[in-house]
Write a protein that holds these residues in place. Structure first.
Motif, PDB file in Angstrom:
ATOM      1  N   ASN A   1      47.848  34.170  37.191  1.00 55.82           N
ATOM      2  CA  ASN A   1      46.692  33.920  36.471  1.00 55.82           C
ATOM      3  C   ASN A   1      46.603  32.173  36.459  1.00 55.82           C
ATOM      4  O   ASN A   1      47.583  31.478  36.752  1.00 55.82           O
ATOM      5  CB  ASN A   1      46.721  34.422  35.105  1.00 55.82           C
TER       6      ASN A   1
ATOM      7  N   PHE B   1      46.983  39.760  30.487  1.00 54.10           N
ATOM      8  CA  PHE B   1      46.021  40.061  31.422  1.00 54.10           C
ATOM      9  C   PHE B   1      46.759  40.756  32.347  1.00 54.10           C
ATOM     10  O   PHE B   1      47.688  40.493  32.979  1.00 54.10           O
ATOM     11  CB  PHE B   1      45.635  38.813  32.049  1.00 54.10           C
TER      12      PHE B   1
ATOM     13  N   GLN C   1      37.060  40.496  37.853  1.00 58.55           N
ATOM     14  CA  GLN C   1      38.341  40.779  38.485  1.00 58.55           C
ATOM     15  C   GLN C   1      38.134  39.982  39.884  1.00 58.55           C
ATOM     16  O   GLN C   1      38.756  40.640  40.965  1.00 58.55           O
ATOM     17  CB  GLN C   1      38.345  42.023  38.591  1.00 58.55           C
TER      18      GLN C   1
ATOM     19  N   TYR D   1      40.580  36.683  35.061  1.00 60.70           N
ATOM     20  CA  TYR D   1      40.163  37.834  34.519  1.00 60.70           C
ATOM     21  C   TYR D   1      39.052  37.837  33.928  1.00 60.70           C
ATOM     22  O   TYR D   1      38.550  38.838  33.279  1.00 60.70           O
ATOM     23  CB  TYR D   1      41.168  38.459  33.855  1.00 60.70           C
TER      24      TYR D   1
END
Length: 424
Positions: A364, A357, A403, A384
């Motif tokens: 993340n 990602f 996003q 994501y």
């Protein structure tokens, strides 16, 4: 073998130009001595061949409407109810119906679930309003998942369960059994629905509608020391006996996690990572503790009840509390050589090795927010987007991209059925 539309049309035209097999070889003595073959109706045979070809069109929502534009003959075949039933049987005999989308329910009070599409092509897109759940604000509604083409909702104010067919809009409303009432201090915490013909050979889900089905309610008393379950069977039209189990006060059924059907049992996640199992065949209710070697934060989103590769009971566990390392352990409930039933670690999955990602070094996080029984796949939310990870093959597909750099607490309920664009 599936053929493209132009190839199937060419095949029928070519077949129409072939000589009649009953006339071939008539100059041969052996042919002359034999009884003449009966005349064959070429039109009927070609119609049957054409139907066999059209049966092999993919089961996507737009396949039949687009093919019906070829000619009036195709349109007549493709709109015939008998053909549509054969089409569903052909594609659903050895595998589940297509995945149309997900009901997305945020973990907020009285929030209507929203239907979200998968990443299908633009011709297969279904208007989300088409599957708008029957919901009245202020009545304490809750959505408890989909199975075999049916969805299940609970209304605490009316004290009734609603079995809903999103495809047709039909509903069956059932009052709670007498055992689940305020006077007795019993409250519904979760529920499950299934097609009662699920174990029959040759049965295809999607044609089930409402006959027959099974509905289970599970709940607790006001002080949390007892759990209760009760089963409704549409064939008899009555609720069964209320099955009870004494538990600790801290054992609470998780309302934000779906039920999982494992053989003859409905299974729900309970607080601390345990599993409440209701065997509706022998009418038993038990709590199965999490694996002893699992030491993670006891948040409900750290655990997910799953089915194993051999259709047994499994548990997916995030081994890290911060969810950034993305390590999932898959445990299976099974018997050892001495016949003792316990948990066995089957697999450890490193999500950061499967997904790539954004830019290198960007943070993340991962959360397990749904499960698809039919494909044995976990629905994962990340910064994501949302993804579906198949647990045997480790293959994943992207469902929704975003996003937002944040993850909302929610539950995704997969919905599978045979749907034809333009038909109710």
């Amino acid at each position: 073998v599936p053929l493209p539309l132009h190839s199937s049309l060419h095949s029928t035209q070519t077949a129409a130009r072939l000589p009649n097999p009953s006339l071939a070889g008539m100059s041969s003595p052996s042919a002359a001595a034999s009884s003449p073959a009966p005349a064959l109706d070429g039109g009927v045979i070609l119609e049957e061949i054409l139907e066999e070809i059209l049966l092999r069109l993919p089961p996507q929502p737009s396949s039949l409407p687009r093919a019906s534009l070829v000619c009036t003959r195709w349109r007549r075949i493709l709109s015939d109810p008998g053909f549509l039933s054969r089409f569903r049987e052909h594609h659903g005999r050895n595998k589940p119906p297509p995945l149309l989308g997900f009901f997305d329910e945020e973990f907020r009070r009285d929030k209507r679930p929203i239907f979200k599409l998968t990443t299908m092509g633009r011709w297969d897109r279904i208007p989300p309003a088409r599957f708008s759940a029957p919901w009245i604000r202020g009545e304490g509604w809750a959505f408890f998942g989909c199975r075999h083409g049916l969805a299940l909702l609970i209304c605490q104010k009316r004290r009734e369960a609603v079995v809903w067919d999103p495809l047709t809009g039909h509903q069956r409303r059932l009052a709670f059994p007498p055992g689940f009432c305020r006077k007795k201090g019993r409250f519904v915490q979760n529920a499950a629905v299934m097609c009662a013909a699920a174990v029959e050979d040759g049965h295809v889900h999607g044609d089930c509608r409402f006959t027959p089905f099974r509905l289970a309610l599970v709940g607790s008393d006001s002080d949390g020391t007892h759990k209760f379950a009760c089963l409704y069977e549409s064939e008899s039209g009555v609720w069964g006996d209320v099955v009870s189990l004494e538990t600790t006060r801290s054992t609470c059924v998780c309302v934000a996690k779906p039920s999982v059907l494992v053989r003859n049992s409905f299974c729900w996640l309970v607080s601390g990572g345990g599993i409440l199992e209701f065997d509706f065949e022998i009418q038993s209710l038990v709590v199965i503790q999490k694996p002893a070697d699992v030491n993670v934060a006891a948040y409900h989103w750290s655990f997910l009840v799953v089915r194993t590769q051999h259709s047994g009971l499994g548990l997916a566990v995030f081994s890290e509390p911060d969810y950034q390392s993305g390590t999932i352990q898959l445990w299976e409930r099974k018997s050892n050589r001495d016949g003792v039933v316990g948990w066995e670690l089957q697999k450890t999955i490193q999500l950061d090795g499967l997904f790539s990602f954004g830019l290198t070094g960007e943070p993340n996080a991962f959360m397990m927010q749904g499960y698809d029984e039919d494909s044995n796949a976990i629905l994962l939310s990340t910064f994501y987007g949302e993804y579906m990870l198949q647990l045997e093959s480790m293959q994943f597909i992207n469902l929704i991209e975003h996003q937002s750099a944040c993850i909302f607490t929610r539950t995704y309920y997969p919905y599978r059925n045979f749907y034809v664009i333009g038909k109710r």
